[in-house]
Design a protein around this motif. Structure first.
Motif, mmCIF file in Angstrom:
data_model
loop_
_atom_site.group_PDB
_atom_site.id
_atom_site.type_symbol
_atom_site.label_atom_id
_atom_site.label_comp_id
_atom_site.label_asym_id
_atom_site.label_seq_id
_atom_site.Cartn_x
_atom_site.Cartn_y
_atom_site.Cartn_z
ATOM 1 N N PHE A 282 7.929 32.544 56.334
ATOM 2 C CA PHE A 282 8.703 31.311 56.178
ATOM 3 C C PHE A 282 8.978 31.020 54.706
ATOM 4 O O PHE A 282 10.095 30.627 54.331
ATOM 5 N N GLU A 283 7.972 31.204 53.864
ATOM 6 C CA GLU A 283 8.165 30.957 52.432
ATOM 7 C C GLU A 283 9.237 31.878 51.859
ATOM 8 O O GLU A 283 10.066 31.453 51.038
ATOM 9 N N LEU A 284 9.218 33.128 52.281
ATOM 10 C CA LEU A 284 10.271 34.049 51.834
ATOM 11 C C LEU A 284 11.645 33.617 52.323
ATOM 12 O O LEU A 284 12.638 33.719 51.600
ATOM 13 N N GLU A 285 11.718 33.144 53.571
ATOM 14 C CA GLU A 285 13.000 32.676 54.116
ATOM 15 C C GLU A 285 13.588 31.555 53.269
ATOM 16 O O GLU A 285 14.800 31.523 53.005
ATOM 17 N N MET A 286 12.741 30.638 52.851
ATOM 18 C CA MET A 286 13.229 29.508 52.074
ATOM 19 C C MET A 286 13.798 29.960 50.732
ATOM 20 O O MET A 286 14.731 29.331 50.204
ATOM 21 N N ASP A 287 13.259 31.039 50.183
ATOM 22 C CA ASP A 287 13.789 31.583 48.936
ATOM 23 C C ASP A 287 15.003 32.481 49.163
ATOM 24 O O ASP A 287 16.032 32.332 48.491
ATOM 25 N N LEU A 288 14.877 33.406 50.099
ATOM 26 C CA LEU A 288 15.869 34.474 50.232
ATOM 27 C C LEU A 288 17.042 34.124 51.143
ATOM 28 O O LEU A 288 18.120 34.726 51.018
ATOM 29 N N PHE B 151 17.606 30.373 52.601
ATOM 30 C CA PHE B 151 18.036 29.011 52.301
ATOM 31 C C PHE B 151 18.211 28.775 50.808
ATOM 32 O O PHE B 151 18.885 27.823 50.406
ATOM 33 N N GLY B 152 17.653 29.640 49.993
ATOM 34 C CA GLY B 152 17.846 29.531 48.557
ATOM 35 C C GLY B 152 19.030 30.314 48.040
ATOM 36 O O GLY B 152 19.386 30.187 46.862
ATOM 37 N N ARG B 153 19.678 31.103 48.903
ATOM 38 C CA ARG B 153 20.794 31.934 48.450
ATOM 39 C C ARG B 153 22.070 31.756 49.261
ATOM 40 O O ARG B 153 23.170 31.911 48.752
ATOM 41 N N SER B 154 21.934 31.427 50.532
ATOM 42 C CA SER B 154 23.100 31.341 51.408
ATOM 43 C C SER B 154 23.864 30.038 51.171
ATOM 44 O O SER B 154 23.460 29.178 50.380
ATOM 45 N N TRP B 155 24.982 29.881 51.880
ATOM 46 C CA TRP B 155 25.723 28.628 51.900
ATOM 47 C C TRP B 155 25.112 27.730 52.971
ATOM 48 O O TRP B 155 24.977 28.128 54.129
ATOM 49 N N GLY C 72 36.938 19.016 54.735
ATOM 50 C CA GLY C 72 36.089 17.837 54.846
ATOM 51 C C GLY C 72 34.627 18.143 55.012
ATOM 52 O O GLY C 72 33.774 17.257 54.840
ATOM 53 N N PHE C 73 34.276 19.374 55.341
ATOM 54 C CA PHE C 73 32.886 19.780 55.523
ATOM 55 C C PHE C 73 32.369 20.366 54.207
ATOM 56 O O PHE C 73 32.951 21.316 53.683
ATOM 57 N N ILE C 74 31.273 19.803 53.710
ATOM 58 C CA ILE C 74 30.762 20.178 52.393
ATOM 59 C C ILE C 74 29.602 21.157 52.547
ATOM 60 O O ILE C 74 28.612 20.862 53.221
ATOM 61 N N PHE C 75 29.736 22.308 51.900
ATOM 62 C CA PHE C 75 28.692 23.329 51.863
ATOM 63 C C PHE C 75 28.283 23.542 50.407
ATOM 64 O O PHE C 75 29.083 23.351 49.492
ATOM 65 N N ALA C 76 27.043 23.967 50.205
ATOM 66 C CA ALA C 76 26.576 24.238 48.845
ATOM 67 C C ALA C 76 25.582 25.379 48.863
ATOM 68 O O ALA C 76 24.967 25.682 49.892
ATOM 69 N N SER C 77 25.420 26.009 47.705
ATOM 70 C CA SER C 77 24.454 27.083 47.543
ATOM 71 C C SER C 77 23.626 26.819 46.290
ATOM 72 O O SER C 77 24.158 26.388 45.259
ATOM 73 N N LEU C 78 22.333 27.084 46.391
ATOM 74 C CA LEU C 78 21.449 26.963 45.228
ATOM 75 C C LEU C 78 21.595 28.139 44.276
ATOM 76 O O LEU C 78 21.109 28.084 43.139
ATOM 77 N N ALA C 79 22.237 29.209 44.743
ATOM 78 C CA ALA C 79 22.386 30.420 43.937
ATOM 79 C C ALA C 79 23.722 30.410 43.201
ATOM 80 O O ALA C 79 24.764 30.117 43.798
ATOM 81 N N ALA C 80 23.673 30.745 41.932
ATOM 82 C CA ALA C 80 24.903 30.787 41.146
ATOM 83 C C ALA C 80 25.770 31.979 41.521
ATOM 84 O O ALA C 80 26.994 31.947 41.375
#
Length: 439
Positions: free
Chosen positions: A37-43, A45-49, A158-166
């Motif tokens: 789970f910790e890896l999922e949050m990084d790899l 949810f931390g990289r995808s849209w 109208g739907f807002i997406f964001a990514s934590l990865a540059a």
């Protein structure tokens, strides 16, 4: 930044995510292991849209809505220039949440701890006791001293997406054919726009987030999990002669045998996304005639017919968003831990559609998706039982064989042989493996 791509199990042995996914089965640890789970949050949810919110939730300058992108608390806000920004909900001074409420209006944003204030684009506006910073390296004009903007933000209709990865795939490359369902929901509005109705239904499920996503393409379960509820809905409709039963009509359909569910179309797309076509008969009745006339006036007859013919029931944009166009609903997941998942269900108004469409959407949400619903309660219990069973160390694999030899390639996508196929689950976990092993 270097991110670990492997975890260790309780014995200290390396846990390779790639070894947890095979062609037709998935190891239980992909669901229940806290290190995974910790890896999922990084790899993932931390990289995808990740879906953030809808622009109709912040119609005026100074309006804001708060949520999470992965582990990061964020603020979606509309600035005085009309632009929408997604900001880290963290004061750069001591790290306090600037907006603890879920939604509101604030011009400017002010941190309650030491009074730093910020504009709607995140820029630092003022700092109390300014003289105390003279002669230091502190620069009030440095963007690092404001509320940090997320590196990538996309407004799609109208739907807002964001990514934590540059860096990473751009939004449209990531979304691919997954946008078909999102676009279809907006296209169904005679005025060409949708709007969020009120707040969402929020429920914390006692299960891993992927168990919920598995179920979104699982037609087979409805004949068993929802059997008694669906029969009760059928009897209620027959006894009361309800003309517009809202969610009850969908609930009643769930009483079908597996052969009925097999008539659905399931199409899995690259990136873990999928479409499920079912449960969306064409509009009928006086209001439906008015609706179709409005659609034809806006889109033209041929285009309106094509839009209404696309009867998507569930559309997954992996990893967080499930659209249900026929119900004017959207389900959003926010993982909390390996065994807890926050589910939000939002209901939409199709601008330009008759008022009865709004009532039906709200009724459907109340009947099928509120915390006191008659449909999802069955699902939540089954999700819990799956997770509880997978926590047993004697369990190894979750089996995804059904329909694997009948999958049909459709360009870059894969169509299941019938609606009971587990093609979307297999596809989702193959995408999961790609995320978890990407360098």
């Amino acid at each position: 930044m270097t991110v670990a791509t492997s975890a260790r199990d309780a014995s200290g042995a390396d846990l390779d995510p790639a070894s947890l996914v095979e062609a037709e089965r998935v190891h239980r640890r992909a669901y229940v292991d806290p290190e995974i789970f910790e890896l999922e949050m990084d790899l993932i949810f931390g990289r995808s849209w990740i879906y953030v919110g809808h622009e109709s939730q912040i119609p005026q300058a100074g309006d804001y809505f708060t949520t999470q992108v992965g582990r990061q608390p964020v603020i979606m806000t509309r600035h005085t220039d009309g632009q929408i920004y997604v900001l880290e909900n963290r004061c750069p001074h001591k790290g306090a949440l600037v907006c603890p409420e879920r939604a509101g209006h604030s011009r400017p944003f002010v941190c309650m701890y030491h009074g730093w204030s910020f504009d709607g684009d995140g820029a630092l506006r003022s700092v109390p006791a300014r003289s105390g910073y003279e002669g230091t390296s502190f620069d009030p004009k440095d963007p690092a001293n404001g509320l940090k903007q997320l590196p990538r933000v996309q407004n799609h209709r109208g739907f807002i997406f964001a990514s934590l990865a540059a860096d990473g795939p751009d939004f449209k490359t990531w979304a691919g054919k997954g946008l078909r369902g999102l676009d279809n929901l907006v296209d169904r509005a005679p005025a060409g726009e949708v709007e969020v109705i009120g707040d969402c239904y929020r429920t914390v499920q006692n299960n891993n987030w992927k168990i919920f996503l598995d179920n979104m393409s699982d037609g087979m379960h409805t004949s068993f999990v929802h059997n008694q509820m669906a029969k009760a809905a059928q009897k209620t409709i027959a006894r009361t002669a309800v003309r517009r039963p809202g969610g009850l009509d969908v609930a009643a359909m769930l009483a079908g045998e597996p052969e009925q569910m097999a008539r659905m179309d399931l199409v899995a797309h690259p990136g873990g996304h999928f479409d499920m076509v079912a449960f969306a008969p064409p509009p009928s009745g006086p209001d439906a005639d008015q609706y179709k006339a409005s659609m034809e006036a806006f889109h033209g007859k041929e285009r309106a017919e094509a839009i209404l013919k696309e009867s998507y029931h569930s559309v997954l944009m992996f990893p967080t968003l499930v659209m249900q166009q026929s119900l004017q609903q959207m389900r959003v997941i926010r993982p909390i831990s390996a065994n807890k998942t926050l589910l939000e269900i939002w209901v939409f108004c199709l601008k330009g559609a008759p008022e009865s469409f709004v009532r039906r959407a709200v009724t459907g949400g109340n009947v099928g998706n509120s915390p006191s619903n008659v449909v999802a309660a069955d699902d939540f219990e089954s999700y819990y039982r799956v997770h509880a069973g997978l926590e047993s160390p004697q369990t190894d694999w979750v089996l995804l064989h059904r329909g694997a030899r009948q999958d049909v390639p459709q360009g870059s996508s894969i169509k299941g042989g019938d609606g009971n196929s587990e093609v979307c689950m297999r596809n989702m976990f193959h995408a999961w493996r790609d995320y978890m092993t990407a360098q």
